[in-house]
Design a protein around this motif. Structure first.
Motif, mmCIF file in Angstrom:
data_model
loop_
_atom_site.group_PDB
_atom_site.id
_atom_site.type_symbol
_atom_site.label_atom_id
_atom_site.label_comp_id
_atom_site.label_asym_id
_atom_site.label_seq_id
_atom_site.Cartn_x
_atom_site.Cartn_y
_atom_site.Cartn_z
ATOM 1 N N GLN A 7 40.012 42.152 42.109
ATOM 2 C CA GLN A 7 39.062 41.146 41.630
ATOM 3 C C GLN A 7 38.369 41.680 40.392
ATOM 4 O O GLN A 7 38.062 42.868 40.302
ATOM 5 C CB GLN A 7 37.988 40.864 42.674
ATOM 6 N N SER B 118 39.973 37.151 37.533
ATOM 7 C CA SER B 118 41.174 37.287 38.350
ATOM 8 C C SER B 118 41.496 36.010 39.118
ATOM 9 O O SER B 118 42.518 35.937 39.779
ATOM 10 C CB SER B 118 41.029 38.461 39.326
ATOM 11 N N VAL C 227 48.434 36.302 37.741
ATOM 12 C CA VAL C 227 47.487 35.867 36.709
ATOM 13 C C VAL C 227 48.275 35.583 35.438
ATOM 14 O O VAL C 227 48.832 36.502 34.834
ATOM 15 C CB VAL C 227 46.414 36.949 36.460
ATOM 16 N N GLU D 5 48.160 37.886 31.863
ATOM 17 C CA GLU D 5 47.282 38.877 32.490
ATOM 18 C C GLU D 5 46.510 39.731 31.482
ATOM 19 O O GLU D 5 45.310 39.927 31.626
ATOM 20 C CB GLU D 5 48.109 39.765 33.412
ATOM 21 N N TYR E 181 42.390 39.639 31.296
ATOM 22 C CA TYR E 181 41.589 40.841 31.542
ATOM 23 C C TYR E 181 40.948 41.373 30.266
ATOM 24 O O TYR E 181 40.177 42.329 30.312
ATOM 25 C CB TYR E 181 42.450 41.931 32.180
#
Length: 147
Positions: free
Chosen positions: A42, A59, A88, A91, A95
Motif C-alpha cells: 500500500q 496503490s 497497478v 506502475e 508510484y
C-alpha cells in the motif's frame, strides 16, 4: 519500533516498522512501513489537521482480476501470483518513479538544483538515524542534525 517478521531469508533489515515522531510544536506523526502485508503493498498517506483530512493511495487500482496460473510480474511486492490480483497500470508513474527521474535528469541537464537537495537527504537520514537509535534504546530519541 521495527522487526524482521516474515522475510528473514531475504533481508538482514526490518521488513516492518512503525515510527512516532514528535515535532517541536507538539504535533505528532506516525509512519508505518511494511512489506509483509497480505494483499500487496500500500502507498497510503493521511494528513489530518484541525479543519480537515487529506488521504491519498497510489496503490489503489481500477484493475483487478482472478488468475488461476501464475503469469509473471504483476506489481511490486505482490504477495500472491494467483487468486484475486490488483496490478497497478503504469506502475512506475503511479508510484512517481518516472516523474522523479525525469525531474533529476532535467535539472542535471540544465545545471540547476532539483527540488529535493542533498541537504534534504541529510535531514531525512538524520531522522532515520534517530528512529534506529530509538529502536535500540526503546525510548524517544532526539533528531541530531549535523552542524
Amino acid at each position: 519500533m521495527g522487526a524482521t517478521l516474515a522475510h528473514g531469508d531475504k533481508t538482514t533489515g526490518e521488513d516492518t516498522a512503525v515510527a512516532l515522531l514528535k515535532f517541536a510544536g507538539g504535533q505528532l506523526a506516525t509512519i508505518e512501513s511494511s512489506w509483509i502485508e497480505k494483499g500487496g503493498m500500500q502507498l497510503r498517506h493521511e494528513f489530518v489537521g484541525s479543519e480537515g483530512r487529506l488521504v491519498t493511495d497510489t496503490s489503489v487500482s481500477p484493475v483487478w482480476g482472478f488468475i488461476g496460473q501464475p503469469v509473471g510480474y504483476l506489481v511490486e511486492k505482490a504477495d500472491s501470483e494467483t487468486g484475486w490480483v490488483h496490478p497497478v497500470p503504469e506502475e512506475t508513474r503511479a508510484y512517481g518513479f518516472s516523474q522523479q527521474m525525469r525531474h533529476f535528469v532535467d535539472h542535471y541537464e540544465a545545471g540547476t538544483e532539483p527540488s529535493e537537495t542533498f541537504h534534504d537527504g541529510v535531514i531525512v537520514n538524520t531522522i532515520l538515524d534517530a528512529c534506529y537509535r530509538a529502536m535500540r534504546s526503546g525510548h524517544w530519541e532526539p533528531v541530531r542534525y549535523p552542524a
